[in-house]
Scaffold this motif. Sequence first.
Motif, short mmCIF file in Angstrom:
data_model
loop_
_atom_site.label_atom_id
_atom_site.label_comp_id
_atom_site.label_asym_id
_atom_site.label_seq_id
_atom_site.Cartn_x
_atom_site.Cartn_y
_atom_site.Cartn_z
N THR A 74 0.85 -1.18 0.00
CA THR A 74 0.00 0.00 0.00
C THR A 74 0.89 1.24 0.00
OG1 THR A 74 -0.10 0.11 2.41
CG2 THR A 74 -1.82 -1.19 1.29
N SER A 75 0.32 2.34 -0.38
CA SER A 75 1.04 3.61 -0.43
C SER A 75 0.14 4.69 0.13
CB SER A 75 1.40 3.92 -1.88
OG SER A 75 1.88 5.22 -2.02
N GLN A 76 0.74 5.57 0.93
CA GLN A 76 -0.02 6.71 1.44
C GLN A 76 0.92 7.88 1.68
OE1 GLN A 76 -1.15 4.48 5.09
NE2 GLN A 76 -0.74 6.41 6.15
N ALA A 77 0.37 9.08 1.54
CA ALA A 77 1.14 10.29 1.83
C ALA A 77 0.91 10.62 3.30
CB ALA A 77 0.68 11.43 0.95
N THR A 78 2.01 10.79 4.04
CA THR A 78 1.95 11.12 5.46
C THR A 78 2.81 12.34 5.70
OG1 THR A 78 1.73 8.77 5.97
CG2 THR A 78 2.35 10.21 7.78
N GLU A 79 2.20 13.43 6.12
CA GLU A 79 2.92 14.67 6.39
C GLU A 79 3.81 15.08 5.22
OE1 GLU A 79 4.94 14.38 10.13
OE2 GLU A 79 3.15 13.67 11.15
N GLY A 80 3.32 14.93 4.00
CA GLY A 80 4.05 15.35 2.81
C GLY A 80 5.09 14.36 2.32
N VAL A 95 8.79 1.65 3.75
CA VAL A 95 9.83 2.38 3.03
C VAL A 95 9.34 3.81 2.85
CG1 VAL A 95 11.25 2.50 0.96
CG2 VAL A 95 10.54 0.27 1.84
N TRP A 96 10.06 4.74 3.47
CA TRP A 96 9.72 6.16 3.39
C TRP A 96 10.44 6.77 2.22
CZ3 TRP A 96 6.18 8.38 6.69
CH2 TRP A 96 5.78 7.60 7.79
N ASP A 97 9.69 7.40 1.32
CA ASP A 97 10.25 8.04 0.12
C ASP A 97 10.56 9.49 0.43
OD1 ASP A 97 10.93 8.95 -2.38
OD2 ASP A 97 9.03 8.45 -3.32
N GLY A 98 11.73 9.73 1.02
CA GLY A 98 12.14 11.08 1.39
C GLY A 98 11.84 11.38 2.85
N THR A 99 12.29 12.55 3.26
CA THR A 99 11.97 13.08 4.58
C THR A 99 11.55 14.53 4.38
OG1 THR A 99 14.21 13.92 5.03
CG2 THR A 99 13.75 11.63 5.68
N LEU A 100 11.00 15.13 5.40
CA LEU A 100 10.60 16.54 5.27
C LEU A 100 11.81 17.42 5.01
CD1 LEU A 100 7.92 16.79 8.09
CD2 LEU A 100 7.55 16.66 5.62
N ASP A 101 12.97 17.06 5.56
CA ASP A 101 14.19 17.85 5.39
C ASP A 101 14.92 17.58 4.09
OD1 ASP A 101 13.76 18.94 7.91
OD2 ASP A 101 14.97 17.42 8.90
N ASN A 102 14.83 16.36 3.58
CA ASN A 102 15.61 15.98 2.40
C ASN A 102 14.85 14.98 1.54
OD1 ASN A 102 17.48 15.17 0.53
ND2 ASN A 102 19.10 14.77 2.01
#
Length: 125
Positions: A74-80, A95-102
């Motif tokens: 599954t895939s979802q957007a969480t806090e951008g 698996v997180w695709d990116g972080t808020l900082d980078n």
Amino acid sequence: MKTLLKRSALLLALPISILANFSLPASADSTAGIILSTKCQGGYNINIWQNYTNGELLYRATNPNGNLSLGKGTSQATEGVRVYKFRNGIYEYWVWDGTLDNPQSGTLEVYKNKRILMKQACRKS
């Protein structure tokens, strides 16, 4: 001279072909396209694929301990930030695709019975 060049070319090609064979990412098949590729601490290489026909998300991981292939993610957007989740029995792989900082970094998290077992920093490759 010709024989020496052929032998030199063969000696150069052999290590390159061996290296290429072991460094290729895990792959799905021609029915899916890669949507995320990361290299994580601990030697984990994670690829997320999406099936062209039905949209199913596929998880392919290689690491020093072996390979893992999962479907029905599954895939979802969480806090951008987008997170891909896969289940294998009592284990969950996030698996997180990116972080808020980078946006070029990310995280691999492994849960067992809903408790975090491992967390590794990743870089998109």
